[in-house]
Write an enzyme that holds these catalytic residues in place. Structure first.
Site, PDB file in Angstrom:
ATOM      1  N   ILE A 120     -84.219  76.649  54.171  1.00 20.09           N
ATOM      2  CA  ILE A 120     -83.813  74.960  54.147  1.00 20.09           C
ATOM      3  C   ILE A 120     -84.867  74.295  52.844  1.00 20.09           C
ATOM      4  O   ILE A 120     -85.937  74.014  53.975  1.00 20.09           O
ATOM      5  CB  ILE A 120     -83.011  73.679  54.883  1.00 20.09           C
ATOM      6  CG1 ILE A 120     -82.715  74.693  55.760  1.00 20.09           C
ATOM      7  CG2 ILE A 120     -82.780  72.376  54.254  1.00 20.09           C
ATOM      8  CD1 ILE A 120     -81.482  73.576  57.137  1.00 20.09           C
ATOM      9  N   CYS A 121     -85.002  73.743  51.880  1.00 20.10           N
ATOM     10  CA  CYS A 121     -85.516  73.122  51.575  1.00 20.10           C
ATOM     11  C   CYS A 121     -85.418  71.371  51.747  1.00 20.10           C
ATOM     12  O   CYS A 121     -84.860  71.133  50.511  1.00 20.10           O
ATOM     13  CB  CYS A 121     -85.979  73.130  49.540  1.00 20.10           C
ATOM     14  SG  CYS A 121     -87.370  72.718  48.360  1.00 20.10           S
ATOM     15  N   LEU A 122     -86.117  71.254  51.861  1.00 23.15           N
ATOM     16  CA  LEU A 122     -85.816  69.984  52.463  1.00 23.15           C
ATOM     17  C   LEU A 122     -86.979  68.952  52.935  1.00 23.15           C
ATOM     18  O   LEU A 122     -88.109  68.792  53.954  1.00 23.15           O
ATOM     19  CB  LEU A 122     -84.990  69.633  53.335  1.00 23.15           C
ATOM     20  CG  LEU A 122     -84.715  67.857  54.217  1.00 23.15           C
ATOM     21  CD1 LEU A 122     -83.926  67.383  52.970  1.00 23.15           C
ATOM     22  CD2 LEU A 122     -83.338  68.326  55.400  1.00 23.15           C
TER      23      LEU A 122
END
Ligand SMILES: [Zn+2]
Ligand SMILES: [Zn+2]
Lengths: 148, 221
Positions: free
Chosen positions: A88-90
């Site tokens: 996940i890119c967060l």
């Protein structure tokens, strides 16, 4: 923090989660040592992920909460900010991490990320470019979800 | 232990700062936590009752060891974990409950934790003591100064219009030796005056000297 203190903090988070009963998200440790959890997120009732349920793994580092846990989708998720392996890119899981964030706040942030992707830095280009065509997007999300 | 409150508050406050992605989750978190009690004095990092409690300038409570460790992890530009305000070690305020006036030897903490510096001390402000003495009769025209440190320091005084008025200005900052006519009683009093008052007195005395100088010029030209 020693390992005991990591467990202590995660214990207090678990107690919190169970007492509050946060709608749409849940999480529980995999074993006795608290360093690995499995979380569940339900898609919101208004977005393209309505009615879907996603499992995530959370792995806590030895210096938690000074560093963020590693969070991954275990259920396949067709989304601009999730890659094929479930990464996940967060921002709050990377440079914007704060020691006051919790399993609950992480899961709630990922839940809202589902309906509000950041299309400027996609991990899944196909999903990012399709986002503007919501009907087609929804169809593909449902198809990928059914495939697992 | 009331574990429900800090998480609810933390996540609602913290996620609100994170722009688009996290903004809607902050609403969810607020709603989820609305039923719990609003009062909680737990550390915002370990979620326990704070050990050596400290408060940041922005008002967020931590254990000193927890906050120090966080500042070390983010040493380049440490921010408050709750509200993202800039934090500095020198501006952290210790919290003393009743009977807890820093009674513990801070070195104990240093021994048990790895290289944890002692918790910063509280800052006290003394009530200013009024001090308005003017000795025209050839005595010292003292400028009150805050001189708590070193009584052995001398004062350097130079004389303005010396022969006529016997007007002396003391400049304690420049300490090159004791002035012969410095009044010891005046010096004693100088040590208990606040900086604000020094400033005020200095300005009024300079103005007075200037006025006397003008009169002097008018009379003798
Ligand atoms: Zn703490
Ligand atoms: Zn703060």
């Amino acid at each position: 923090m020693a390992d005991g203190q990591v467990a202590k903090r995660l214990q207090s988070e678990l107690m919190n989660l169970m007492m509050e009963g946060v709608p749409g998200v849940s999480a529980f440790p995999d074993g006795d040592n608290y360093t690995q959890w499995t979380g569940t997120i339900h898609g919101s009732d208004v977005g393209p992920y309505k009615g879907m349920k996603f499992q995530l793994s959370l792995v806590f580092p030895k210096d938690y909460p000074y560093s963020a846990p590693t969070v991954k989708f275990m259920t396949g998720c067709f989304h601009p900010n999730v890659d094929m392996s479930g990464n996940i890119c967060l921002d709050i899981l990377k440079d914007k991490w704060s020691a006051t964030y919790t399993v609950k706040s992480i899961l709630l942030s990922i839940q809202s990320l589902l309906d509000e992707p950041n299309n400027d830095s996609p991990l899944n280009n196909q999903a990012a470019s399709l986002w503007s065509q919501q009907e087609e997007y929804k169809r593909l999300v449902a198809k990928k979800y059914a495939e697992g | 232990m009331d574990g429900a409150t800090p998480t609810a508050r933390n996540s609602s406050t913290s996620t609100s700062e994170n722009g688009g992605n996290a903004s809607s989750s902050s609403n969810a978190a607020t709603a989820a936590g609305s039923g719990s009690s609003p009062l909680s004095f737990e550390c915002n990092i370990c979620f326990e009752t704070p050990h050596d409690p400290v408060v940041t300038e922005c008002g967020h409570l931590y254990c000193w060891r927890c906050l120090f460790k966080w500042m070390q992890t983010k040493s380049a530009y440490p921010l408050c974990p709750v509200c993202k305000s800039k934090i500095e070690k020198s501006k952290v305020i210790p919290v003393y409950g009743r009977g807890m006036q820093d009674s513990k030897d801070p070195r104990e903490a240093t021994a048990s934790e790895e290289r944890l510096p002692p918790r910063p001390r509280g800052h006290r402000t003394e009530v200013p003591v009024t001090n308005g003495q003017m000795n025209f009769g050839g005595g010292a025209y003292g400028i009150p100064q805050n001189r708590f440190g070193n009584p052995a320091f001398g004062t350097f005084s130079f004389t303005l219009v010396p022969s006529l008025f016997g007007l002396h200005f003391q400049y304690p900052q420049a300490s090159f030796g004791n002035s012969p006519d410095a009044n010891p009683a005046a010096q004693q009093q100088q040590r208990v005056t606040s900086a604000d008052q020094e400033q005020h007195d200095l300005i009024s005395k300079l103005l007075l000297a200037f006025a006397l100088f003008i009169i002097f010029c008018l009379l003798f030209t």
